[in-house]
Each structure stands twice: as C-alpha cells, then as structure tokens.
Design a protein around this motif. Structure first.
Motif, PDB file in Angstrom:
ATOM      1  N   UNK A   8       9.574  -2.251 -16.349  1.00  0.00           N
ATOM      2  CA  UNK A   8       9.880  -1.507 -17.442  1.00  0.00           C
ATOM      3  C   UNK A   8      10.440  -0.009 -17.295  1.00  0.00           C
ATOM      4  N   UNK A   9      11.678   0.197 -17.665  1.00  0.00           N
ATOM      5  CA  UNK A   9      12.372   1.528 -17.139  1.00  0.00           C
ATOM      6  C   UNK A   9      12.335   2.430 -18.244  1.00  0.00           C
ATOM      7  N   UNK A  10      12.267   2.159 -19.597  1.00  0.00           N
ATOM      8  CA  UNK A  10      12.472   2.916 -20.694  1.00  0.00           C
ATOM      9  C   UNK A  10      11.402   3.667 -21.306  1.00  0.00           C
ATOM     10  N   UNK A  11      11.341   5.012 -21.523  1.00  0.00           N
ATOM     11  CA  UNK A  11      10.350   5.593 -22.239  1.00  0.00           C
ATOM     12  C   UNK A  11      10.456   5.794 -23.589  1.00  0.00           C
ATOM     13  N   UNK A  25       3.641   5.278 -12.469  1.00  0.00           N
ATOM     14  CA  UNK A  25       3.632   6.511 -12.959  1.00  0.00           C
ATOM     15  C   UNK A  25       2.562   7.021 -13.656  1.00  0.00           C
ATOM     16  N   UNK A  26       1.341   6.233 -13.644  1.00  0.00           N
ATOM     17  CA  UNK A  26       0.124   6.126 -14.455  1.00  0.00           C
ATOM     18  C   UNK A  26       0.549   5.664 -15.854  1.00  0.00           C
ATOM     19  N   UNK A  33      15.054  -3.166 -18.668  1.00  0.00           N
ATOM     20  CA  UNK A  33      14.385  -3.856 -17.507  1.00  0.00           C
ATOM     21  C   UNK A  33      15.301  -3.990 -16.271  1.00  0.00           C
ATOM     22  N   UNK A  34      14.333  -3.817 -15.040  1.00  0.00           N
ATOM     23  CA  UNK A  34      15.198  -3.811 -13.853  1.00  0.00           C
ATOM     24  C   UNK A  34      14.346  -4.578 -12.841  1.00  0.00           C
ATOM     25  N   UNK A  52       5.294   5.761 -21.013  1.00  0.00           N
ATOM     26  CA  UNK A  52       5.386   5.766 -19.512  1.00  0.00           C
ATOM     27  C   UNK A  52       6.274   4.784 -18.889  1.00  0.00           C
ATOM     28  N   UNK A  53       7.288   5.275 -18.380  1.00  0.00           N
ATOM     29  CA  UNK A  53       8.275   3.980 -17.613  1.00  0.00           C
ATOM     30  C   UNK A  53       7.434   3.662 -16.389  1.00  0.00           C
TER      31      UNK A  53
END
Length: 610
Positions: free
Chosen positions: A108-111, A142-143, A90-91, A414-415
């Motif tokens: 939410x940053x991770x895929x 990013x969709x 998380x960022x 999707x991140x």
C-alpha cells in the motif's frame, strides 16, 4: 563475593563482544528443498511457495503482476467526491529491508487515501464440517500512525461485483491488525444472520490478552492466522503462537443468542414508588445554639501590620524606562501609556493593609437533619420482564454465510504497508507448510541481518547522545573494580620488628617438663648462686622479693623458664596471702609444690653476679 561480581561483569562484557563479532559474519545457508543437490552460495535461494493440499485461495505476488486482482472504482457514501474515491496506489515490491531475492509482496503506497483491491477465490468456502484457515503476512515498513492491515472475506452473493467493492460491501469475516492513536487491535469480526429477522449483526471476538504494540512498531514481517473450527471454537495466532482463543457462543460481543426475556417497553414506574434508601430524620431539631449566619472565615485579630508597610504607595507604577514607540499614532492607537511594573518601594507591602483571614471556630454552616433509613423504601424499580419476541437459539454459529472473494479495503496515514503469501484452506498442516516456505525464510534473513549488540548500542546513541555517559560508566566501573582488586598492597613491617623484642608470655608447663628444662639449663647458668631453701615463714615474704635486678637500664632480657616458674609461684602466693587462711595456704603450697623439683623452683632466688 566481590571477586565473583567482578568476574560476572567481565564475563558479560566478553560474551557481548564475542556475540557481536560472530553476528557480523553470519551467512544464511540454503534451506530450500533442492539445497542438497545444489552448492551453497551463502545466500537464500528463494523458491515461490507451492501449496500442498486442498486450498481455496493462494497468492504470493512473485509473478510481478496483479493478475486476478481487481482495483475498486467505487466511491464511499456520505463524503466529498474528492476524498470519497478509492484512488490509493498499490505496487508489487520487495521488502525495503531484509529482502529475500525473488520474493515480492503487495504494498500500500499512498498516504491518507482510500485503497480497495480484491480477488476471487478458486472456489467459494462453504461452512459445513471443515475448519477454516486464513493466513497472510504483514509488515509495517514505516511503522504505523493510524491505519489498518485487515482483510475482508466477501460474502458469496449474486450482487457481488469486485469493481464496486467499498466499505459497505457485504462480508462474512473481517480479520487482521488495526491501529489508531494508542489503540492496537487485532480484529476478528464475523457477521451473523438473525434467523427470524434476516438481519446481519457484527460479532466481535474478545480482545487478546497480549500486548500487540511490538507487532506494529518493530518493522518486521509477522504472520497472522485465523482458525475457525466446526465445534464453534476459534484460535488467533501471530507468528504461529496463539494470542487469542475462545468460543463463538461465549467469547464474542454481543452474544450470538439474544436473551429469552426482555424489559416490557410498556411498563412504567408507579408514581407512589419510593426508591429512596435514605431520608432526612423527620424528628431531628436544629440546636438552639446553631448559628447559620457565622461566616466560614474571619479576620485574624492577633495579626499586626508589619513595620515598613506603605499604605499610600501603589503596588504598581508606570515603567520610567519605557518609551513611546516611534510608530505609535495617538489618533489611531489612542493616548500612549507606559506599561506598569511592580513598585520597587513595596519591599514589605503597599496599599491598604488588612489582617489575613483565618477559619472561624464558630462556623457551623447550614443545619441539615441527619439521614436515616427510609422505612418506606421499596428498592430500585425495574420494568417487568416479558418473553423476547425475537428470541432464537443458535447452537452452531460456525455455519456462517459462505464467501467467494478476498478483499483489502483500507485507509492509512502511513504508506508502505506490505502484504504477502495469502492462503485460505481447511488443513492447518497445509498452512504451516506454506509458512515454512515463505514467512520463515524472511525471519531467517531478518535474524541474519540483525545488528550485533555493540552495533545496536552505537545506533541508539545517534538519537540519545547521553547514552555515551551510561556506556562509560558501565565499562569503566568493572575496570576500576578489577584494578583496585588486583593492585598490590604495601607490606607493613610488624611492630615487633620495629621495636625491641619483648619477653614471651610465660606458658604453664607440666612437672616433668619443668624438671627437664631445669636440668638442661643448669650448666648454662654459671652466674647463679647456690640454691637456698627458704623456711615456711619465708613464703609470705616472697611477694615482696625482687626476682631479678637489672644492672643497667637497657634492652629487656628474655626471661628463662625458671624465672617464669618463679613468677607464677609468686602470683599464687600473693593470692594465698590475700585469702588470709593458713589452711588454704597449706593446700595451695601442697598443690603447687607437689614433688621436690616444683617446690624448689617456687622458692628459687636468682641473683646476678657482679
């Protein structure tokens, strides 16, 4: 109509260009409360939203740290250890597009990883006589391919430990968007406790009647709001517009209250029970001429083998141009054989010729008796009903288990899913004011940065170059129509101007006009002889008299009014001659010759002097 259509096309084109030019120069004015005291700089002066009223939880993430939030260290059950841990990152970041300076959100940053984070409420929410308002923002930057952006309101239990928050942690409400494949959802799930057994059961609200795809794909920030009222009704809003509403008693699946009666599990269907609605007719007999041995298809006896059919030629032959590969080993690969190809000699056909098959007109198939109504039919059997031992009636399902924490437990392919401006309260006005200070500013910036129409058309051609042809037709067609409409046309000379003038058609005139015309033109005709009165017998001969003779064959002369009068009189006399009645002739003579001047004009004979 043609001109109006052209004008409409030009008007739309003009409006489009004007709108694009205006959008390029848009500046967002300061909309903060202190805008009247501070000079406008052309950009938004963001101020962290402050709740105005009683709230149970708020979070803007503008501080730049996750104070009060707890990352989960738990593992999912029944999964490999490598993928069961909640190690998603998380960022705190600004939006990737349409940033509002100073505004941050949880991203939410991770895929393809599990994420879990939670925070404790300022005070637990107890379901009693106040509404529940839950509201937050989501942006799929990013969709989204497959993943969720929903929240869980964690039940206020003694064993609640946020570090152990995972998918099976007890919750009271789950709310928010979720998508996988082409299934777009907006969850509203609450866990209802059975008053007799104490078991919790998930109740799902009916799906919204609107298309949710746009909210997942447009990459804009959307506001999700849940309203639960003490009268057991609910509303779900997106961007402050209601997309779903209903009753907790009637519009959830499975229903809150179980049925009063259930099927008796010990009841069994009797062996003699006949539930066949139709049976074969027992009195039916197969006809004597019914032949079940006839095939469905037979050879066409009228078919003839085509000329040129080669019975002895094979359909396929080895390819004579094929060559054995250099690396072919007979020991390892076996004996090499050239690949086969269609036989070029079989233009019409090769091999044994057989006539084609056609439907057999004598075929009837296997005989079966017709079906009739079953006189012993008893209907579809069903077990008897008995009172439901677990029946209860909850007339007030709003009274759910209280909750004391908010958590996000998600997995996504999707991140960069953006969350912001969480609020939990009991007054809709408080939530609306919170949205005004936060979400509405994002919308203002996004609208100001929205490209103009022409720019959007140019962007569309990057992925679809064929759109240039469409644009060319759309622009060129109105221009072609306008050009063809306003182009000057060649004036054609009239036929009468190109040829000698022909005499005008004689027009009937009144008696007074004829007399006046005769008097005016008499002195201008010195070449006319004295008028002669013909006798009554001469009237019949007037049809054969030539009125005017031309001295030379040349340009036709214009007839005078008197000549026109003579022609009209002659036509009348010819009609009288054809009738053959003397009385009619007299009446016609009297009617056309009433007065001295008209009678004389009918009998005038003009001869041109030499």
């Amino acid at each position: 109509m043609h001109f109006q259509g052209v004008g409409l096309c030009l008007g739309l084109l003009f409006i489009t260009v004007s709108a694009d030019l205006m959008d390029d120069g848009v500046e967002v004015e300061d909309v903060s409360e202190n805008s009247e005291d501070e000079p406008s700089s052309g950009t938004i002066k963001y101020k962290t939203p402050q709740p105005k009223g009683e709230v149970y939880f708020t979070e803007t993430f503008d501080s730049g740290n996750l104070a009060g939030w707890v990352l989960s260290r738990a593992k999912k059950d029944d999964m490999d250890s490598e993928i069961s841990i909640y190690d998603g990152r998380w960022e705190l970041e600004e939006l990737k597009e349409n940033q509002v300076p100073g505004d941050r959100g949880l991203v939410l940053k991770s895929k393809a990883k599990h994420h879990a984070i939670s925070a404790v409420l300022a005070k637990p929410f107890i379901f009693a006589d106040k509404p529940l308002i839950v509201q937050y923002e989501v942006n799929f930057q990013d969709g989204i391919d497959c993943g969720g952006a929903y929240i869980k309101l964690l039940a206020d239990t003694e064993d609640l430990i946020l570090e152990n928050f995972y998918d099976k942690t007890s919750y009271t409400i789950m709310f928010g968007p979720d998508k996988c494949g082409e299934d777009y959802k907006l969850h509203f799930i609450f866990r209802h406790k059975h008053p007799k057994t104490g078991v919790f059961e998930e109740k799902h609200a009916k799906p919204p009647d609107v298309d949710l795809k746009e909210f997942f794909t447009d990459r804009k920030t959307h506001l999700y709001t849940l309203v639960m009222n003490p009268d057991d009704t609910f509303e779900i809003l997106i961007d402050q517009k209601v997309v779903n509403q209903g009753s907790l008693l009637e519009d959830v699946v499975p229903p809150i209250n179980p049925p009063r009666e259930i099927d008796d599990p010990n009841d069994q269907k009797p062996d003699e029970w006949d539930d066949r609605a139709k049976i074969p007719d027992p009195t039916a007999v197969k006809p004597e001429d019914w032949d079940e041995n006839e095939p469905a298809q037979i050879e066409d006896s009228s078919a003839i083998k085509p000329d040129g059919w080669l019975d002895d030629e094979p359909k396929f032959i080895p390819n004579p141009n094929a060559q054995k590969p250099d690396d072919w080993s007979d020991d390892m690969d076996g004996e090499w054989e050239a690949p086969h190809m269609p036989n070029p000699a079989c233009q019409i056909g090769c091999g044994e010729w057989k006539p084609p098959m056609i439907d057999n007109p004598k075929y009837k198939g296997i005989w079966r008796p017709p079906m009739i109504n079953n006189p012993s039919y008893q209907g579809i059997w069903s077990p008897q009903k008995i009172p439901n031992p677990d029946y209860f009636e909850d007339d007030h399902p709003f009274l759910l288990t209280s909750f004391s924490a908010l958590g996000l437990e998600l997995w996504s392919m999707t991140p960069n899913i953006y969350f912001d401006n969480f609020i939990i309260c009991s007054e809709k006005q408080v939530a609306d004011h919170w949205a005004t200070d936060g979400w509405e500013l994002k919308i203002m910036v996004a609208n100001a940065n929205e490209p103009g129409v022409l720019r959007q058309l140019m962007i569309a051609t990057e992925e679809r170059p064929w759109l240039w042809l469409v644009y060319l037709v759309m622009v060129g067609l109105p221009i072609a129509l306008v050009t063809s409409f306003f182009r000057p046309r060649k004036v054609k000379k009239k036929y009468e101007d190109m040829q000698p003038k022909k005499p005008d058609i004689c027009k009937p005139q009144t008696k007074a006009a004829l007399e006046q015309g005769e008097e005016e033109k008499a002195p201008e005709k010195p070449d006319l002889e004295e008028e002669k009165k013909p006798s009554a017998g001469d009237v019949g001969d007037m049809g054969d008299v030539t009125i005017m003779e031309k001295e030379e064959v040349g340009e036709p002369e214009e007839k005078s009014e008197e000549q026109c009068e003579i022609i009209e009189g002659q036509e009348e006399v010819n009609k009288l001659n054809k009738s053959g009645s003397e009385d009619e002739m007299k009446e016609a003579d009297e009617s056309t010759g009433s007065g001295d001047a008209p009678v004389k004009s009918l009998r005038k004979r003009r001869v041109r002097k030499d």
